[in-house]
Design an enzyme around this catalytic site. Sequence first.
Site, PDB file in Angstrom:
ATOM      1  N   GLU A   1     -29.141  68.031 -20.421  1.00 56.90           N
ATOM      2  CA  GLU A   1     -27.910  68.559 -20.983  1.00 56.90           C
ATOM      3  C   GLU A   1     -27.333  67.566 -21.980  1.00 56.90           C
ATOM      4  O   GLU A   1     -27.563  66.363 -21.883  1.00 56.90           O
ATOM      5  CB  GLU A   1     -26.887  68.882 -19.887  1.00 56.90           C
ATOM      6  CG  GLU A   1     -26.451  67.693 -19.060  1.00 56.90           C
ATOM      7  CD  GLU A   1     -25.447  68.074 -17.982  1.00 56.90           C
ATOM      8  OE1 GLU A   1     -25.512  69.218 -17.492  1.00 56.90           O
ATOM      9  OE2 GLU A   1     -24.609  67.227 -17.645  1.00 56.90           O
TER      10      GLU A   1
ATOM     11  N   GLY B   1     -23.422  65.525  -9.920  1.00 56.68           N
ATOM     12  CA  GLY B   1     -23.796  64.135 -10.076  1.00 56.68           C
ATOM     13  C   GLY B   1     -22.799  63.170  -9.492  1.00 56.68           C
ATOM     14  O   GLY B   1     -23.040  62.556  -8.461  1.00 56.68           O
TER      15      GLY B   1
ATOM     16  N   ASN C   1     -27.694  65.457 -10.696  1.00 61.37           N
ATOM     17  CA  ASN C   1     -27.512  64.709 -11.940  1.00 61.37           C
ATOM     18  C   ASN C   1     -27.554  63.218 -11.611  1.00 61.37           C
ATOM     19  O   ASN C   1     -26.743  62.720 -10.820  1.00 61.37           O
ATOM     20  CB  ASN C   1     -26.176  65.091 -12.573  1.00 61.37           C
ATOM     21  CG  ASN C   1     -25.966  64.449 -13.928  1.00 61.37           C
ATOM     22  OD1 ASN C   1     -26.285  63.285 -14.140  1.00 61.37           O
ATOM     23  ND2 ASN C   1     -25.414  65.198 -14.864  1.00 61.37           N
TER      24      ASN C   1
ATOM     25  N   HIS D   1     -19.470  70.493 -12.659  1.00 64.03           N
ATOM     26  CA  HIS D   1     -18.406  69.550 -12.994  1.00 64.03           C
ATOM     27  C   HIS D   1     -17.364  69.508 -11.868  1.00 64.03           C
ATOM     28  O   HIS D   1     -16.640  70.468 -11.640  1.00 64.03           O
ATOM     29  CB  HIS D   1     -17.704  69.866 -14.317  1.00 64.03           C
ATOM     30  CG  HIS D   1     -17.103  68.632 -14.935  1.00 64.03           C
ATOM     31  ND1 HIS D   1     -17.780  67.833 -15.829  1.00 64.03           N
ATOM     32  CD2 HIS D   1     -15.908  68.041 -14.747  1.00 64.03           C
ATOM     33  CE1 HIS D   1     -17.027  66.821 -16.188  1.00 64.03           C
ATOM     34  NE2 HIS D   1     -15.884  66.911 -15.538  1.00 64.03           N
ATOM     35  N   ASP D   2     -17.319  68.380 -11.190  1.00 56.71           N
ATOM     36  CA  ASP D   2     -16.361  68.099 -10.113  1.00 56.71           C
ATOM     37  C   ASP D   2     -16.552  68.973  -8.885  1.00 56.71           C
ATOM     38  O   ASP D   2     -15.642  69.069  -8.043  1.00 56.71           O
ATOM     39  CB  ASP D   2     -14.916  68.200 -10.614  1.00 56.71           C
ATOM     40  CG  ASP D   2     -14.515  66.993 -11.464  1.00 56.71           C
ATOM     41  OD1 ASP D   2     -15.333  66.051 -11.569  1.00 56.71           O
ATOM     42  OD2 ASP D   2     -13.412  66.993 -12.018  1.00 56.71           O
TER      43      ASP D   2
ATOM     44  N   HIS E   1     -25.557  55.450 -20.134  1.00 59.40           N
ATOM     45  CA  HIS E   1     -26.141  55.652 -18.786  1.00 59.40           C
ATOM     46  C   HIS E   1     -27.596  56.053 -18.958  1.00 59.40           C
ATOM     47  O   HIS E   1     -28.453  55.186 -19.076  1.00 59.40           O
ATOM     48  CB  HIS E   1     -25.314  56.630 -17.949  1.00 59.40           C
ATOM     49  CG  HIS E   1     -24.653  57.737 -18.691  1.00 59.40           C
ATOM     50  ND1 HIS E   1     -25.357  58.687 -19.402  1.00 59.40           N
ATOM     51  CD2 HIS E   1     -23.340  58.056 -18.843  1.00 59.40           C
ATOM     52  CE1 HIS E   1     -24.518  59.550 -19.944  1.00 59.40           C
ATOM     53  NE2 HIS E   1     -23.276  59.190 -19.638  1.00 59.40           N
TER      54      HIS E   1
ATOM     55  N   ARG F   1     -26.497  60.460 -23.781  1.00 59.58           N
ATOM     56  CA  ARG F   1     -25.492  60.425 -24.839  1.00 59.58           C
ATOM     57  C   ARG F   1     -25.948  59.469 -25.933  1.00 59.58           C
ATOM     58  O   ARG F   1     -26.792  58.601 -25.706  1.00 59.58           O
ATOM     59  CB  ARG F   1     -24.138  60.004 -24.267  1.00 59.58           C
ATOM     60  CG  ARG F   1     -23.484  61.125 -23.447  1.00 59.58           C
ATOM     61  CD  ARG F   1     -22.067  60.761 -23.022  1.00 59.58           C
ATOM     62  NE  ARG F   1     -21.329  61.937 -22.593  1.00 59.58           N
ATOM     63  CZ  ARG F   1     -21.324  62.417 -21.342  1.00 59.58           C
ATOM     64  NH1 ARG F   1     -22.042  61.817 -20.405  1.00 59.58           N
ATOM     65  NH2 ARG F   1     -20.620  63.491 -21.039  1.00 59.58           N
TER      66      ARG F   1
ATOM     67  N   HIS G   1     -28.120  63.676 -18.629  1.00 66.44           N
ATOM     68  CA  HIS G   1     -27.242  63.946 -19.777  1.00 66.44           C
ATOM     69  C   HIS G   1     -27.247  62.707 -20.678  1.00 66.44           C
ATOM     70  O   HIS G   1     -26.353  61.864 -20.590  1.00 66.44           O
ATOM     71  CB  HIS G   1     -25.831  64.259 -19.289  1.00 66.44           C
ATOM     72  CG  HIS G   1     -24.898  64.724 -20.362  1.00 66.44           C
ATOM     73  ND1 HIS G   1     -23.944  65.690 -20.157  1.00 66.44           N
ATOM     74  CD2 HIS G   1     -24.750  64.356 -21.662  1.00 66.44           C
ATOM     75  CE1 HIS G   1     -23.258  65.893 -21.265  1.00 66.44           C
ATOM     76  NE2 HIS G   1     -23.738  65.082 -22.197  1.00 66.44           N
TER      77      HIS G   1
END
Length: 239
Positions: A70, A213, A7, A190-191, A50, A45, A43
């Site tokens: 995503e 990411g 990511n 995620h994490d 970003h 938004r 991703h």
Amino acid sequence: MTRLSVNINKIATLRNARGGNNPNVVRVAQDAERFGAQGITVHPRPDERHIRYQDVLDLKEVVTTEFNIEGNPDERFIELVKRVRPDQVTLVPDAPDAITSNAGWDTLRHADHLRRLVDTFKSDGIRVSIFVDANERIVEGAKATGTDRIELYTEPYAAEFYDNREHAIASFVQAARVANDLGLGLNAGHDLNLDNLRYFAENIPGLLEVSIGHALISDALYFGLENTIQMYLRELSNV
């Protein structure tokens, strides 16, 4: 072997902080692939803080591995994805002002909405993944939407990993088994990082892909991007 999708949102965050085009998002994506990444994730938004929508269009022209977009499927996002036609779209229910994704879909409550979205994207030949918590009923609800895959939201696993990794992963193992039994493809993200990735991959049956990411880009500040990608790949290849 579980595939690694990088990511690159944080690269865009750094670029946007100063203006201009340094670091160059497209160049970084190409380098990440050259260094061994098996996919590129973005991703976008609504506020484009970003990844910008134009970045997604530019990346479509150069990404040669798997391209995964995503995000929250508002009208603009849907239009973008249908225009780009990536290999995969991952539906994430994050609020416009969310710092980062912090929960998966309630696939039971939003069943009709998700079913319509899945049909929309699949009609254009795009593989669909739904971002979900590690909950058996939620996984079963995802199956009913017609989605191809789910992506397990792994922040709860990462948060508990150092205290009790066996307990941290238990619900994810069960959710993965349900997904496998239902014929759903399985992603996660995620994490996940260099500390917790191998244990997760070792214990999650049928794990096809991880999207990483923030941790990976942070590690690259110390180890360099090429070396960091190779380090993550080794964690997956040693499973």
